[in-house]
Design an enzyme around this catalytic site. Structure first.
Site, PDB file in Angstrom:
ATOM      1  N   GLY A  44      60.846  23.976  50.611  1.00 57.56           N
ATOM      2  CA  GLY A  44      60.963  23.769  49.175  1.00 57.56           C
ATOM      3  C   GLY A  44      59.688  24.220  48.461  1.00 57.56           C
ATOM      4  O   GLY A  44      58.578  24.034  48.968  1.00 57.56           O
ATOM      5  N   GLU A  57      61.654  18.744  62.706  1.00 60.55           N
ATOM      6  CA  GLU A  57      62.379  19.981  62.383  1.00 60.55           C
ATOM      7  C   GLU A  57      61.424  20.994  61.765  1.00 60.55           C
ATOM      8  O   GLU A  57      60.332  20.647  61.304  1.00 60.55           O
ATOM      9  CB  GLU A  57      63.514  19.696  61.400  1.00 60.55           C
ATOM     10  CG  GLU A  57      63.016  19.043  60.127  1.00 60.55           C
ATOM     11  CD  GLU A  57      63.671  19.602  58.883  1.00 60.55           C
ATOM     12  OE1 GLU A  57      64.494  20.528  58.969  1.00 60.55           O
ATOM     13  OE2 GLU A  57      63.312  19.131  57.796  1.00 60.55           O
ATOM     14  N   ARG A 114      57.584  25.350  57.280  1.00 57.41           N
ATOM     15  CA  ARG A 114      57.020  23.998  57.172  1.00 57.41           C
ATOM     16  C   ARG A 114      57.546  23.171  58.337  1.00 57.41           C
ATOM     17  O   ARG A 114      58.746  23.163  58.594  1.00 57.41           O
ATOM     18  CB  ARG A 114      57.434  23.350  55.849  1.00 57.41           C
ATOM     19  CG  ARG A 114      56.513  22.221  55.422  1.00 57.41           C
ATOM     20  CD  ARG A 114      57.130  21.403  54.307  1.00 57.41           C
ATOM     21  NE  ARG A 114      58.187  20.582  54.816  1.00 57.41           N
ATOM     22  CZ  ARG A 114      59.364  20.394  54.208  1.00 57.41           C
ATOM     23  NH1 ARG A 114      59.643  20.970  53.071  1.00 57.41           N
ATOM     24  NH2 ARG A 114      60.267  19.617  54.764  1.00 57.41           N
ATOM     25  N   TYR A 143      62.853  14.497  45.002  1.00 57.65           N
ATOM     26  CA  TYR A 143      62.927  15.331  43.801  1.00 57.65           C
ATOM     27  C   TYR A 143      62.777  14.567  42.496  1.00 57.65           C
ATOM     28  O   TYR A 143      63.047  15.090  41.432  1.00 57.65           O
ATOM     29  CB  TYR A 143      64.209  16.176  43.836  1.00 57.65           C
ATOM     30  CG  TYR A 143      64.228  17.046  45.075  1.00 57.65           C
ATOM     31  CD1 TYR A 143      63.278  18.053  45.237  1.00 57.65           C
ATOM     32  CD2 TYR A 143      65.118  16.814  46.105  1.00 57.65           C
ATOM     33  CE1 TYR A 143      63.239  18.818  46.386  1.00 57.65           C
ATOM     34  CE2 TYR A 143      65.091  17.578  47.266  1.00 57.65           C
ATOM     35  CZ  TYR A 143      64.151  18.582  47.394  1.00 57.65           C
ATOM     36  OH  TYR A 143      64.103  19.342  48.532  1.00 57.65           O
ATOM     37  N   SER A 149      66.829  18.624  52.874  1.00 57.38           N
ATOM     38  CA  SER A 149      66.662  17.687  51.762  1.00 57.38           C
ATOM     39  C   SER A 149      67.210  16.302  52.072  1.00 57.38           C
ATOM     40  O   SER A 149      67.619  15.567  51.176  1.00 57.38           O
ATOM     41  CB  SER A 149      67.325  18.230  50.483  1.00 57.38           C
ATOM     42  OG  SER A 149      66.563  19.306  49.977  1.00 57.38           O
ATOM     43  N   ASP A 173      57.977  19.552  60.095  1.00 49.43           N
ATOM     44  CA  ASP A 173      58.011  18.121  59.796  1.00 49.43           C
ATOM     45  C   ASP A 173      57.741  17.318  61.068  1.00 49.43           C
ATOM     46  O   ASP A 173      58.387  17.540  62.097  1.00 49.43           O
ATOM     47  CB  ASP A 173      59.380  17.728  59.225  1.00 49.43           C
ATOM     48  CG  ASP A 173      59.632  18.332  57.849  1.00 49.43           C
ATOM     49  OD1 ASP A 173      58.674  18.846  57.234  1.00 49.43           O
ATOM     50  OD2 ASP A 173      60.794  18.282  57.391  1.00 49.43           O
ATOM     51  N   ASN A 230      61.296  24.129  58.866  1.00 50.07           N
ATOM     52  CA  ASN A 230      61.995  24.657  57.692  1.00 50.07           C
ATOM     53  C   ASN A 230      61.674  26.133  57.527  1.00 50.07           C
ATOM     54  O   ASN A 230      60.514  26.517  57.408  1.00 50.07           O
ATOM     55  CB  ASN A 230      61.562  23.878  56.451  1.00 50.07           C
ATOM     56  CG  ASN A 230      61.947  22.418  56.576  1.00 50.07           C
ATOM     57  OD1 ASN A 230      63.069  22.034  56.273  1.00 50.07           O
ATOM     58  ND2 ASN A 230      61.031  21.598  57.080  1.00 50.07           N
ATOM     59  N   GLU A 277      71.911  22.548  48.825  1.00 50.29           N
ATOM     60  CA  GLU A 277      70.577  22.502  48.224  1.00 50.29           C
ATOM     61  C   GLU A 277      70.435  23.488  47.061  1.00 50.29           C
ATOM     62  O   GLU A 277      69.338  23.920  46.731  1.00 50.29           O
ATOM     63  CB  GLU A 277      69.524  22.760  49.300  1.00 50.29           C
ATOM     64  CG  GLU A 277      69.439  21.612  50.285  1.00 50.29           C
ATOM     65  CD  GLU A 277      68.438  21.892  51.378  1.00 50.29           C
ATOM     66  OE1 GLU A 277      67.270  21.509  51.220  1.00 50.29           O
ATOM     67  OE2 GLU A 277      68.818  22.505  52.382  1.00 50.29           O
TER      68      GLU A 277
END
Ligand SMILES: Nc1ncnc2c1ncn2[C@@H]1O[C@H](COP(=O)(O)OP(=O)(O)O)[C@@H](O)[C@H]1O
Ligand SMILES: [Mg+2]
Length: 325
Positions: free
Chosen positions: A286, A280, A265, A226, A156, A267, A282, A20
């Site tokens: 990002g 998951e 974060r 992205y 990602s 998910d 984070n 990443e």
């Protein structure tokens, strides 16, 4: 917390050798710009073989590790920063390690009473030892299809495949192994995909508004993440109030269950009965121009620069506390 904190010397870490890297450079640039705009002295640095001695000499007030993937999120660099007594934003090493390893995070979250898709975790070695066809038969017997195959550690959506038909499973597992030694295979959850940022700017952790993710291609892939316009976002997510509340509660509890700090974060997918399924967590979400946490911060009426600054101030305070322990 003061209205205008002291001007700090900040090292923003970005780049690195993870898969990443590009995302991290974009996240780091944005964090650096936001902090510079507020008058802080900011240096951007790669995590390379000169970093630790550089930090020792420079002795910055704060490190902002805008690193995704291994080293940034697996806890290793964080352990070294702690060892040097350097204040840094985000979770400490042990918790980062737990969250970064998705199968471990799923066990902890499930034991805390939250739903996470049924799964099997398979190191590459298991295929060698027990034979690929036997292992895949066992997986299909237990989970059936559709399933989602992913590297046990990663981000990602790299190496992630949605498998609708049994025949596509072997290929998906091989793809996951190109990103790491262990694959996680889990039941696919059908529903509304959301992501919830959790922030602590000094007064305790709280959940940001949920961001609903609707990729044009149907899959929230690397490309969908992205490239501007590839994914439609709804902030707050279009959920009934009680479902949105349950999801926010789950995200905050999961952040706490995993012992995460400052920001994370979570998910989730909300199924058609309103149950939030944990995918998951984070450790360093990002922070690029198309990323979810900045979107949610702005949607909550907050300014990115001010939030990044407050996270930094909290990190400095936390580091002083741990020194005086
Ligand atoms: N069990 C699942 N059911 C349905 N979709 C999933 C599942 N697991 C992952 N996905 C999809 O794959 C994407 C990436 O998976 P995730 O576990 O969040 O890994 P990453 O760390 O790469 O973001 C998710 O954003 C979601 O779109
Ligand atoms: Mg994810």
């Amino acid at each position: 917390m003061t209205d205008s904190p002291a001007k700090r010397s900040v090292v923003v870490l970005a780049g690195g050798i993870s898969h990443e890297r590009e995302v991290s450079l974009r996240s780091g640039r944005r964090v650096a710009d936001s902090l510079m705009a507020r008058g802080h002295r900011v240096t951007m640095r790669e995590p390379d073989s000169t970093l630790l001695s550089f930090l020792e000499d420079a002795s910055p007030d704060l490190v902002w590790p805008a690193l995704h993937g291994a080293s940034g999120e697996d806890g290793s660099l964080r352990a070294l920063l702690s060892a040097q007594g350097i204040a840094y934003v985000g979770s400490e090493s042990a918790s980062a390690q737990l969250a970064w390893h998705k199968p471990t995070a799923k066990v902890l979250v499930s034991r805390a009473g939250f739903a996470t898709p049924e799964s099997i975790t398979l190191p590459r070695e298991t295929f060698r030892e027990l034979g690929a066809s036997q292992v895949l038969d066992g997986v299909l017997k237990h989970l059936g299809t559709p399933v989602v195959v992913k590297p046990a550690m990663g981000g990602s959506a790299q190496g992630v495949t949605v498998v609708e038909n049994d025949v596509d499973l072997p290929r998906a597992v091989v793809d996951a192994y190109t990103y790491g030694e262990t694959a996680l295979i889990e039941q696919k959850i059908v529903g509304t995909e959301i992501s919830i940022g959790v922030l602590d700017t000094g007064a305790g952790a709280f959940a940001l508004p949920a961001v609903e993710i609707v990729p044009r291609s149907g899959v929230y892939s690397y490309e969908a993440r992205y490239n501007a316009g590839e994914t439609e976002f709804f902030t707050p997510a279009r959920l009934e109030d009680d479902w949105a509340e349950a999801a926010a509660h789950a995200a905050l509890s999961i952040h706490q269950t995993l012992g995460l700090r400052h920001l994370s974060r979570i998910d989730l997918i909300i199924d058609d009965s309103g149950i939030p399924w944990f995918l998951e967590a984070n450790v360093m979400p990002g922070l690029t121009e198309t990323s979810l946490v900045p979107l949610a911060i702005v949607a909550d009426g907050l300014s990115l620069g001010s939030v990044y600054e407050q996270l930094g101030e909290l990190a400095i305070r936390d580091s002083r506390h741990s020194e005086s322990d």
